[in-house]
Design an enzyme around this catalytic site. Structure first.
Site, short mmCIF file in Angstrom:
data_model
loop_
_atom_site.label_atom_id
_atom_site.label_comp_id
_atom_site.label_asym_id
_atom_site.label_seq_id
_atom_site.Cartn_x
_atom_site.Cartn_y
_atom_site.Cartn_z
N HIS A 130 1.07 5.46 2.16
CA HIS A 130 0.83 6.53 3.12
C HIS A 130 -0.69 6.69 3.25
O HIS A 130 -1.42 6.45 2.29
CB HIS A 130 1.46 7.81 2.56
CG HIS A 130 1.45 8.97 3.51
ND1 HIS A 130 0.34 9.76 3.72
CD2 HIS A 130 2.43 9.50 4.29
CE1 HIS A 130 0.64 10.72 4.59
NE2 HIS A 130 1.90 10.58 4.95
N ASP A 208 1.69 7.83 -6.34
CA ASP A 208 1.94 8.80 -5.27
C ASP A 208 3.45 9.08 -5.29
O ASP A 208 4.25 8.27 -4.84
CB ASP A 208 1.50 8.20 -3.94
CG ASP A 208 1.93 9.05 -2.74
OD1 ASP A 208 2.67 10.04 -2.94
OD2 ASP A 208 1.53 8.72 -1.62
N GLN A 211 7.43 10.93 -2.37
CA GLN A 211 8.83 10.62 -2.04
C GLN A 211 9.62 10.24 -3.28
O GLN A 211 10.76 9.78 -3.18
CB GLN A 211 8.90 9.45 -1.03
CG GLN A 211 8.12 9.68 0.25
CD GLN A 211 8.76 10.73 1.16
OE1 GLN A 211 9.90 11.17 0.95
NE2 GLN A 211 8.03 11.15 2.17
N LYS A 234 8.44 18.87 0.05
CA LYS A 234 9.41 17.78 0.18
C LYS A 234 10.53 17.90 -0.84
O LYS A 234 11.40 17.04 -0.94
CB LYS A 234 8.70 16.42 0.03
CG LYS A 234 7.73 16.12 1.17
CD LYS A 234 7.22 14.72 1.06
CE LYS A 234 5.94 14.48 1.84
NZ LYS A 234 6.11 14.47 3.28
N CYS A 374 2.34 7.79 9.30
CA CYS A 374 1.11 7.74 8.48
C CYS A 374 1.10 6.51 7.58
O CYS A 374 0.66 6.59 6.43
CB CYS A 374 0.94 9.01 7.65
SG CYS A 374 0.81 10.49 8.64
N1 7TS Z 1 2.50 10.19 0.24
C1 7TS Z 1 3.69 9.89 0.76
C2 7TS Z 1 4.44 8.70 0.25
C3 7TS Z 1 4.23 10.68 1.77
O1 7TS Z 1 5.42 10.37 2.28
C4 7TS Z 1 3.50 11.80 2.23
C5 7TS Z 1 3.98 12.66 3.37
C6 7TS Z 1 2.28 12.09 1.62
C7 7TS Z 1 1.81 11.26 0.63
C8 7TS Z 1 1.47 13.29 1.99
O2 7TS Z 1 2.08 14.44 1.54
P1 7TS Z 1 1.49 15.89 1.89
O3 7TS Z 1 2.53 16.82 1.43
O4 7TS Z 1 0.20 16.02 1.18
O5 7TS Z 1 1.30 15.89 3.39
N2 7TS Z 1 4.87 11.99 4.22
C9 7TS Z 1 5.25 12.38 5.46
C10 7TS Z 1 6.17 11.67 6.22
O6 7TS Z 1 6.72 10.63 5.88
N3 7TS Z 1 6.33 12.30 7.39
O7 7TS Z 1 5.57 13.41 7.38
C11 7TS Z 1 4.89 13.47 6.18
#
Ligand code: 7TS
Length: 416
Positions: A130, A208, A211, A234, A374
């Site tokens: 990501h 990371d 997910q 999430k 992303c």
């Molecule tokens: N890493 C992964 C693997 C992600 O899927 C996401 C967000 C992030 C980092 C960033 O997370 P945040 O909470 O700091 O924004 N992924 C997604 C997605 O797949 N669609 O919208 C956000």
């Protein structure tokens, strides 16, 4: 605690009662929410935790001697302990509250990177990261002269692990930053093996877990991670709160990320000394209600049973893959074996833009995401500009997947 139909299987229709938002019509159809990789929905106990915090206990933490401040501090620190247990961390001092995964990774790239990277050092990334796990490293590489190396992907969306020994043989990799589960492919990565090889080469591993932590049991020590980052929103918690877990000795040795109140021990005119972990990394008034709610989300997920969630999602993935693979012109991305993936199913349909797919599904009350997610390096690798993506969580049902597949049939009819 939600009820379950058997000791082993998760009954999503029982769980759904805990999520009031799911009980609504969208464009005249019942909502089928299949955009959980972007953000998950919030169960009643978490909503109640937020309201109860503001109704009864709201005060700044670690400051006042008064009763409300004591209560809010207890709730804030209690939530930290819950989250620590969720990822198998014994020492809650290793759990730093952040705004989310993105800030957690920026913290490590910035604070650890600035103190430990120099020209010629290498940072190992992968083509499935990501942007949150790419751009912070690009920034620190530009500042320090470190170089970025990439583990590439095979045709099924798995990491080409066979290339890792060659990359590490150069002896310059200082840290690897790898996703636990890909948001753009659904692949569950062999983190343990990557950690083993990185450690043997004298390098660290940041995982990371955006997910990962929401969908399966996580034990950071067992995984061999040195840092693990994830987000509350999430995993049934609110937005604006997340976690960086790091090994104590690494966090102790790192300089602060941001300066301000709460993170100091003593301030002089020309210098300051830092508070103990984890407060050294928590400058300013934190998102107290968010942390308390994330603790409530962990309690909720714990009640359901994390090992049930992944099994449930993989059942839905199996159903979706079978349906999609039977449709002419549909291309599914990621591993073919449902066991190798979490509840993320990205796909394209020949002759139809993913945004059109998502728009037609939305008109039927089915919420999916379309775009590059992303993860532009993933799109580049597979020669597409965007994909449509359904992503599942504990409250999704076989009926939701049927609604997706039926909707895609109507997309095929419209676009011929
Ligand atoms: N890493 C992964 C693997 C992600 O899927 C996401 C967000 C992030 C980092 C960033 O997370 P945040 O909470 O700091 O924004 N992924 C997604 C997605 O797949 N669609 O919208 C956000």
């Amino acid at each position: 605690m939600p009820s379950v139909s058997t000791p082993d299987a998760l009954d999503p229709s029982a769980v759904r009662g805990d999520f009031p938002i799911l009980d609504q019509q969208v464009h005249g159809h019942p909502l089928a929410y299949l955009d959980n990789a972007a953000t998950s929905q919030t169960p009643t106990p978490v909503l109640e935790a937020i309201q109860s915090y503001y109704r009864n206990d709201n005060a700044n933490v670690h400051r006042g001697i008064h009763e409300l401040s004591r209560r809010s501090t207890d709730a804030y620190e209690g939530a930290r302990m819950k989250v620590a247990r969720w990822i198998g961390a014994e020492d809650a001092g290793e759990v730093v509250w952040t705004r989310g995964t993105t800030e957690a990774i920026n913290l490590v790239a910035s604070a650890w990177g600035a103190a430990n990277l120099e020209e010629g050092d290498e940072i190992l990334l992968t083509d499935m990261e990501h942007h949150s796990n790419l751009v912070p490293w690009q920034l620190v590489a530009a500042r320090t002269g470190a170089r970025l190396r990439y583990l590439e992907l095979d045709d099924e969306g798995r990491l080409r692990l066979e290339d890792l020994p060659g990359i590490l043989a150069g002896g310059r990799v200082r840290i690897g930053a790898v996703g636990h589960v890909s948001n753009a492919l659904g692949t569950i990565n062999p983190v343990r093996e990557i950690a083993r090889q990185l450690h043997a080469a004298g390098a660290l591993l940041l995982v990371d877990g955006a997910q990962g932590a929401p969908h399966a049991p996580v034990d950071v020590a067992e995984l061999g991670a040195d840092f693990y980052a994830f987000s509350g929103h999430k995993m049934c918690g609110p937005t604006g709160i997340g976690v960086l877990w790091g090994r104590r000795e690494l966090l102790e040795a790192m300089p602060p990320y941001q300066g301000g109140g709460e993170m100091i021990s003593e301030v002089q005119r020309d210098y300051s000394t830092w508070a103990e972990l984890p407060h050294k990394f928590e400058a300013g008034t934190p998102n107290i209600a968010g942390a308390v709610a994330m603790g409530a989300a962990v309690d909720y997920l714990d009640g359901v049973g994390p090992e049930r969630i992944l099994v449930h999602e993989q059942g839905l993935v199996r159903q979706a893959l079978e349906g999609l693979q039977a449709m002419p012109g549909v291309r599914v991305f990621g591993p073919r074996d449902p066991e190798g993936r979490a509840g993320v199913v990205p796909f394209t349909m020949e002759g139809t833009h993913p945004h059109d797919i998502a728009t037609i599904l939305d008109s039927q009350g089915v919420a999916i995401r379309a775009g590059h997610h992303c993860a532009q390096l993933v799109m580049k690798r597979y020669g597409v500009s965007a994909t449509a993506r359904a992503s599942f969580y504990l409250y999704n049902t076989a009926d939701d997947v049927d609604r997706l597949l039926d909707g895609l049939e109507s997309v095929r009819e419209i676009f011929g």
